[in-house]
Motif scaffolding. Structure first.
Motif: not given
Length: 390
Positions: A29, A210, A214, A246, A252
């Motif tokens: 990300a 991330s 999200n 991610t 994440d």
């Protein structure tokens, strides 16, 4: 702070490659990385102190759910007990256990130096992600807020098939613990976890996009809106957004396995060792590259210290090594020592211990926590939450 899911583990690790479930491919990300948006409400006297500031106690949670852990439960409990006993040498530890039976087991395994309570129900052991974040006002005041834990964006269910209800007690733990502690409490207007953000106590935050920008946590919210809320809650004025990963792990890409604040103006980054999959190696380098060019809320160019992860994991079977959270950075800071792990790579273990001790000016204790870092996919920081002195 991510590892992938062990193929021999029935849905219990917090960190996993989504390839196991045939889910979406991972991606770094990226995007704009340096924030600086002022909070919607100007930060007042209230702030979350840096973790190196003096603590009143450390809060932990006792794992007791076979729904979550299956036959790995006893191994995770052993590492939690070992860590709690070590922290208790340096500051008080309060362990929340889910009912009288779990509390009795926790007392037996943790020993008399750890205070165990059964009046604050818990689902699992990840107190960093589920517990309250404490703030001080500089005049003897203490309050707390929660980040509305939702089982890492419900990834515990979507990745492993663990029923969402298995985490119901942890969804409300922050408020219940604050009430037990007699501390005023409020819910933040964003969803996330304490392991997903680092704070220097002096006006600057850092986090991976991330984890926060999200839809599994904050659908419909822009990065600017999320940033403003976090700055306001933490009593900060600048966010440093970092690239994250991610889809490779439940969190994440929590920041606390890769980069940590040592104190205002100083961060430490772990560059991946040879055992880490390439996606994490690239991400660690990307985080480092952002931080060496960043300034904090006071206008200081950050001093960026580095260590390297282990190159070998001699105690871990070869087929399981890529799934292992080989992070020295996922340490917990106590009043008199820093407690991290050792992996059996003699040279890298020693180098990490020396570097962390020099950075903090405190002794470093390295424990063998292979079950927690391997089967659990989290570390000493993930399972602790400090309450500051006021």
């Amino acid at each position: 702070m991510s590892t992938e899911h062990r193929s021999d583990k029935p849905g219990v690790s917090r960190r996993t490659l989504l390839a196991r479930t045939g889910a979406v491919a991972a991606a770094l990300a990226t995007g704009p990385v340096l924030g600086g948006i002022q909070p919607a409400q100007a930060a007042g006297a209230w702030r979350v102190p840096g973790e190196e500031a003096p603590h009143k106690r450390t809060w932990m949670a006792w794992p007791s759910s076979t729904t979550i852990w299956g036959n790995l439960l006893s191994k995770i409990q052993a590492d939690i007990a070992k860590l709690a006993r070590e922290i208790a040498k340096y500051e008080p530890v309060v362990m929340c256990a889910d009912g009288s039976s779990a509390a009795s087991q926790a007392r037996s395994m943790c020993g008399s130096t750890v205070t165990v309570i059964s009046s604050v129900p818990v689902s699992d052991c990840w107190m960093r992600d589920t517990g309250p974040l404490f703030r001080v006002d500089g005049a003897g005041g203490l309050d707390a807020f929660g980040l509305n834990f939702n089982a890492w964006g419900e990834n515990a269910t979507s990745f492993y098939g663990i029923p969402a209800s298995a985490y119901n007690k942890d969804r409300v733990l922050a408020g219940k613990l604050a009430t037990y502690d007699g501390v005023p409490f409020a819910k933040a207007a964003v969803v996330g976890e304490g392991g997903g953000i680092e704070y220097d106590g002096d006006g600057t935050l850092m986090a991976t996009e991330s984890c926060w920008v999200n839809d599994n946590r904050n659908p419909g919210k822009s990065r600017a809106q999320i940033e403003a809320e976090l700055l306001s809650r933490f009593g900060a004025s600048k966010m440093i957004w970092l690239p994250g990963v991610t889809g490779y792990d439940v969190t994440d890409g929590h920041i606390d396995g890769t980069a940590r604040y040592i104190g205002p103006g100083v961060v430490m980054v772990q560059l991946a060792g040879a055992v880490r999959p390439d996606v994490w190696t690239r991400n660690a380098q990307a985080i480092h590259d952002v931080l060496v060019n960043a300034t904090d809320a006071r206008g200081r160019r950050l001093q960026v210290l580095t260590i390297e992860g282990p190159d070998t994991l001699p105690r871990i079977p070869a087929g399981q090594q890529k799934d292992f959270l080989s992070s020295y950075m996922n340490y917990t800071v106590t009043n008199q020592a820093v407690i991290t792990t050792q992996f059996g790579d003699t040279a890298k273990d020693a180098a990490a211990k020396t570097a962390i001790a020099a950075a903090y000016g405190r002794p470093v204790v390295q424990l063998n926590l292979d079950n927690l870092y391997g089967n659990g996919g989290g570390g000493a920081h993930c399972v602790t939450m400090q309450e500051p002195n006021v």
